[in-house]
Scaffold this active site. Structure first.
Site, PDB file in Angstrom:
ATOM      1  N   ARG A 105       0.813  -1.238   0.000  1.00 38.44           N
ATOM      2  CA  ARG A 105       0.000   0.000   0.000  1.00 38.44           C
ATOM      3  C   ARG A 105       0.839   1.279   0.000  1.00 38.44           C
ATOM      4  O   ARG A 105       0.366   2.355   0.329  1.00 38.44           O
ATOM      5  CB  ARG A 105      -0.978   0.028   1.180  1.00 38.44           C
ATOM      6  CG  ARG A 105      -1.979  -1.105   1.139  1.00 38.44           C
ATOM      7  CD  ARG A 105      -3.247  -0.752   1.888  1.00 38.44           C
ATOM      8  NE  ARG A 105      -4.200  -1.817   1.758  1.00 38.44           N
ATOM      9  CZ  ARG A 105      -4.258  -2.875   2.542  1.00 38.44           C
ATOM     10  NH1 ARG A 105      -3.409  -2.998   3.551  1.00 38.44           N
ATOM     11  NH2 ARG A 105      -5.149  -3.806   2.348  1.00 38.44           N
ATOM     12  N   LYS A 127       4.153  12.065 -10.856  1.00 37.12           N
ATOM     13  CA  LYS A 127       3.367  11.185 -11.735  1.00 37.12           C
ATOM     14  C   LYS A 127       4.152   9.890 -11.910  1.00 37.12           C
ATOM     15  O   LYS A 127       5.271   9.911 -12.430  1.00 37.12           O
ATOM     16  CB  LYS A 127       3.161  11.828 -13.103  1.00 37.12           C
ATOM     17  CG  LYS A 127       1.999  12.776 -13.180  1.00 37.12           C
ATOM     18  CD  LYS A 127       1.758  13.129 -14.646  1.00 37.12           C
ATOM     19  CE  LYS A 127       0.662  14.164 -14.783  1.00 37.12           C
ATOM     20  NZ  LYS A 127       0.470  14.583 -16.175  1.00 37.12           N
ATOM     21  N   GLU A 169      12.098  18.521 -23.755  1.00 38.85           N
ATOM     22  CA  GLU A 169      11.311  18.981 -22.601  1.00 38.85           C
ATOM     23  C   GLU A 169      11.842  20.320 -22.079  1.00 38.85           C
ATOM     24  O   GLU A 169      11.083  21.144 -21.568  1.00 38.85           O
ATOM     25  CB  GLU A 169      11.326  17.927 -21.471  1.00 38.85           C
ATOM     26  CG  GLU A 169      10.697  16.581 -21.849  1.00 38.85           C
ATOM     27  CD  GLU A 169       9.173  16.598 -21.966  1.00 38.85           C
ATOM     28  OE1 GLU A 169       8.547  17.637 -21.728  1.00 38.85           O
ATOM     29  OE2 GLU A 169       8.601  15.534 -22.314  1.00 38.85           O
ATOM     30  N   LYS A 206       9.200  23.193 -13.902  1.00 38.87           N
ATOM     31  CA  LYS A 206       8.252  22.088 -13.694  1.00 38.87           C
ATOM     32  C   LYS A 206       7.832  22.021 -12.225  1.00 38.87           C
ATOM     33  O   LYS A 206       6.644  21.891 -11.907  1.00 38.87           O
ATOM     34  CB  LYS A 206       8.867  20.758 -14.127  1.00 38.87           C
ATOM     35  CG  LYS A 206       7.979  19.583 -13.708  1.00 38.87           C
ATOM     36  CD  LYS A 206       7.916  18.456 -14.638  1.00 38.87           C
ATOM     37  CE  LYS A 206       6.853  17.452 -14.190  1.00 38.87           C
ATOM     38  NZ  LYS A 206       6.922  16.183 -14.837  1.00 38.87           N
ATOM     39  N   GLU A 216      -3.180  18.059 -11.294  1.00 40.75           N
ATOM     40  CA  GLU A 216      -3.505  18.463 -12.666  1.00 40.75           C
ATOM     41  C   GLU A 216      -4.971  18.885 -12.822  1.00 40.75           C
ATOM     42  O   GLU A 216      -5.693  18.397 -13.677  1.00 40.75           O
ATOM     43  CB  GLU A 216      -3.160  17.331 -13.650  1.00 40.75           C
ATOM     44  CG  GLU A 216      -3.075  17.809 -15.079  1.00 40.75           C
ATOM     45  CD  GLU A 216      -2.355  16.833 -16.011  1.00 40.75           C
ATOM     46  OE1 GLU A 216      -1.192  16.520 -15.752  1.00 40.75           O
ATOM     47  OE2 GLU A 216      -2.981  16.393 -16.974  1.00 40.75           O
ATOM     48  N   ARG A 220      -1.274  22.660 -14.101  1.00 40.32           N
ATOM     49  CA  ARG A 220      -0.326  21.600 -14.473  1.00 40.32           C
ATOM     50  C   ARG A 220      -0.532  21.106 -15.909  1.00 40.32           C
ATOM     51  O   ARG A 220       0.382  20.563 -16.523  1.00 40.32           O
ATOM     52  CB  ARG A 220      -0.443  20.429 -13.479  1.00 40.32           C
ATOM     53  CG  ARG A 220       0.621  19.382 -13.729  1.00 40.32           C
ATOM     54  CD  ARG A 220       0.681  18.291 -12.692  1.00 40.32           C
ATOM     55  NE  ARG A 220       1.759  17.384 -13.041  1.00 40.32           N
ATOM     56  CZ  ARG A 220       2.360  16.569 -12.204  1.00 40.32           C
ATOM     57  NH1 ARG A 220       2.000  16.526 -10.944  1.00 40.32           N
ATOM     58  NH2 ARG A 220       3.328  15.780 -12.604  1.00 40.32           N
ATOM     59  N   ASN A 224       1.571  19.688 -20.547  1.00 40.24           N
ATOM     60  CA  ASN A 224       1.223  18.756 -21.621  1.00 40.24           C
ATOM     61  C   ASN A 224       1.352  19.370 -23.008  1.00 40.24           C
ATOM     62  O   ASN A 224       1.001  18.728 -24.001  1.00 40.24           O
ATOM     63  CB  ASN A 224      -0.207  18.234 -21.426  1.00 40.24           C
ATOM     64  CG  ASN A 224      -0.298  17.361 -20.206  1.00 40.24           C
ATOM     65  OD1 ASN A 224       0.573  16.525 -19.982  1.00 40.24           O
ATOM     66  ND2 ASN A 224      -1.318  17.572 -19.382  1.00 40.24           N
ATOM     67  N   HIS A 227       2.243  17.295 -26.070  1.00 39.60           N
ATOM     68  CA  HIS A 227       2.068  15.884 -25.720  1.00 39.60           C
ATOM     69  C   HIS A 227       0.800  15.254 -26.291  1.00 39.60           C
ATOM     70  O   HIS A 227       0.752  14.033 -26.444  1.00 39.60           O
ATOM     71  CB  HIS A 227       2.086  15.709 -24.196  1.00 39.60           C
ATOM     72  CG  HIS A 227       3.480  15.801 -23.614  1.00 39.60           C
ATOM     73  ND1 HIS A 227       4.230  16.943 -23.723  1.00 39.60           N
ATOM     74  CD2 HIS A 227       4.247  14.906 -22.948  1.00 39.60           C
ATOM     75  CE1 HIS A 227       5.404  16.742 -23.137  1.00 39.60           C
ATOM     76  NE2 HIS A 227       5.445  15.519 -22.660  1.00 39.60           N
ATOM     77  N   HIS A 231       2.513  12.227 -27.829  1.00 33.78           N
ATOM     78  CA  HIS A 231       2.364  10.869 -27.275  1.00 33.78           C
ATOM     79  C   HIS A 231       1.900   9.888 -28.337  1.00 33.78           C
ATOM     80  O   HIS A 231       2.325   8.744 -28.378  1.00 33.78           O
ATOM     81  CB  HIS A 231       1.349  10.865 -26.127  1.00 33.78           C
ATOM     82  CG  HIS A 231       1.993  11.035 -24.789  1.00 33.78           C
ATOM     83  ND1 HIS A 231       1.289  11.396 -23.664  1.00 33.78           N
ATOM     84  CD2 HIS A 231       3.266  10.868 -24.389  1.00 33.78           C
ATOM     85  CE1 HIS A 231       2.115  11.458 -22.645  1.00 33.78           C
ATOM     86  NE2 HIS A 231       3.317  11.142 -23.053  1.00 33.78           N
ATOM     87  N   HIS A 245      11.049   9.788 -26.682  1.00 28.98           N
ATOM     88  CA  HIS A 245       9.987  10.648 -26.145  1.00 28.98           C
ATOM     89  C   HIS A 245      10.165  12.116 -26.572  1.00 28.98           C
ATOM     90  O   HIS A 245       9.253  12.723 -27.140  1.00 28.98           O
ATOM     91  CB  HIS A 245       9.984  10.528 -24.618  1.00 28.98           C
ATOM     92  CG  HIS A 245       8.922  11.336 -23.952  1.00 28.98           C
ATOM     93  ND1 HIS A 245       7.593  11.000 -23.991  1.00 28.98           N
ATOM     94  CD2 HIS A 245       8.991  12.493 -23.246  1.00 28.98           C
ATOM     95  CE1 HIS A 245       6.896  11.894 -23.331  1.00 28.98           C
ATOM     96  NE2 HIS A 245       7.719  12.812 -22.863  1.00 28.98           N
TER      97      HIS A 245
END
Ligand code: NAD
Length: 344
Positions: A105, A127, A169, A206, A216, A220, A224, A227, A231, A245
């Site tokens: 957990r 993330k 990035e 960032k 987000e 935030r 993206n 992206h 992506h 990437h």
């Protein structure tokens, strides 16, 4: 406000301080074969006893590799007070963070990023996750690392193509938040001090954004930019040499800048600056008809969409982007066509 970024001259000393503060019962370190070979020896033996190794690359961000990691964590008798150290690029930070967040957990983890992309982006912001089938980062959890220990020394063994990918990035951070940084970004020979300065500036952009909007809900989303399309270009496997990437994001940023221009948000001058700077750094590929079809068919899986609307982050000018901009499929087709024309 979470201030977990540590710009460090010695990762071992920073880890030592973290261990003194965290009082961990045990630890393990997650690596891939490249970070085992090139990075592990830079850490003191104290932190490298329980090594968990997975194969390098995006294809390792899967549930079956999580099982391997959880098995090793169990074998090493990690408990709720233990620490997992993720020594690697974005893949290791993403899957390691996810495995730590779900093991018993949730146990604590620290990221020691070893690629430019991870130092300025992937290791920061909580993330964590893995891919699911063809969908990127489809399964995951938000969970902040105990620390993100950044030292550019690791870049010395990184391939130029990987370094360039990370630069994507860095460029993105400048477009979304820092017009001054944008003017300094040329992919040229850099000293250690240059890298330190550039990485610190980019990582802090960032970090400042995620500290204000961890889950987000608004701000935030700016991260993206590039992206939504990027992506999909990344996940579209059209040959045996998949895009990195940052390379996919570079192409995504240009296509999304064309979208902004078409929607009268971005001036022609700034569109030109974005296209020229990115194309001077990256070798860009035209989007084929099949790839365009794939992009249009899969846009609806984008986690940023709401009520079947395609919501994009689009630049208003360099240093400022707008979130939740609705775009139609025809606009995207036109932007891809403009992008292909720009390359020809
Ligand atoms: P990566 O982790 O696959 O690393 C790239 C390659 O470099 C790998 O082969 C790796 O073994 C090798 N490598 C790493 N460090 C090295 C070093 N110091 N010397 C020599 N080789 C080294 O890829 P990446 O580009 O770092 O990260 C991409 C991943 O990050 C993607 O999965 C992407 O989805 C994810 N990502 C996550 C976030 C986030 O917020 N969580 C943000 C951006 C990207």
């Amino acid at each position: 406000m979470n201030d977990n970024l540590i710009f460090s001259n010695s990762v071992s000393i920073s880890l030592k301080h973290l261990f003194e503060k965290g009082e961990f019962s045990a630890s393990a370190i997650l690596v891939d074969e490249n970070t085992e070979k090139n990075c592990l020896h830079l850490l003191s033996d104290r932190f490298t006893k329980n090594i968990i190794k997975i194969p390098s690359g995006e294809s390792s961000k899967t549930i079956s590799h999580c099982e391997m990691i959880w098995e090793k964590m169990t074998e090493f008798k990690l408990d709720r007070d233990s620490l997992l150290i993720n020594l690697g690029g974005g893949v290791i930070c993403d899957i390691g963070g996810f495995c730590a967040s779900t093991f018993k957990r949730g146990i604590r983890f620290a990221n020691v990023p070893t690629t430019l992309l991870a130092m300025t982006d992937a290791a920061i912001g909580g993330k964590t996750g893995i891919n699911f089938g063809k969908y990127k980062n489809h399964i995951g959890a938000f969970n902040i690392a105990e620390a993100v220990i950044i030292n550019p020394v690791f870049l010395e063994t990184l391939e130029t193509r990987q370094l360039r990918s990370g630069y994507g990035e860095v460029l993105k951070h400048a477009i979304i938040a820092d017009a001054e940084l944008w003017e300094q970004l040329h992919f040229s020979e850099k000293t250690r001090e240059d890298w330190e300065q550039l990485i610190e500036g980019s990582a802090k952009i960032k970090s400042a954004i995620v500290n204000r909007d961890y889950k987000e809900e608004g701000l935030r989303k700016k991260l993206n930019f590039g992206h939504s399309i990027g992506h999909l270009l990344e996940s579209y496997q059209f040959n045996d040499d998949p895009k990195f990437h940052g390379e996919a994001i570079a192409e995504g940023m240009i296509i999304e800048s064309f979208l902004a221009y078409q929607m009268y948000l971005l001036s022609e001058k700034e569109l030109g600056s974005i296209c020229n700077r990115i194309s001077a750094i990256f070798e860009l590929n035209a989007v084929s008809d099949d790839c365009q079809k794939y992009v249009l068919e899969n846009l609806n899986q984008d986690k940023k969409n709401k009520s079947n609307k395609n919501l994009f982050v689009l630049p208003k000018k360099i240093g400022e982007v707008l979130i939740d901009q609705e775009v139609k499929l025809d606009d995207i087709k036109m932007a891809i066509s403009n992008y292909n024309d720009f390359l020809s």
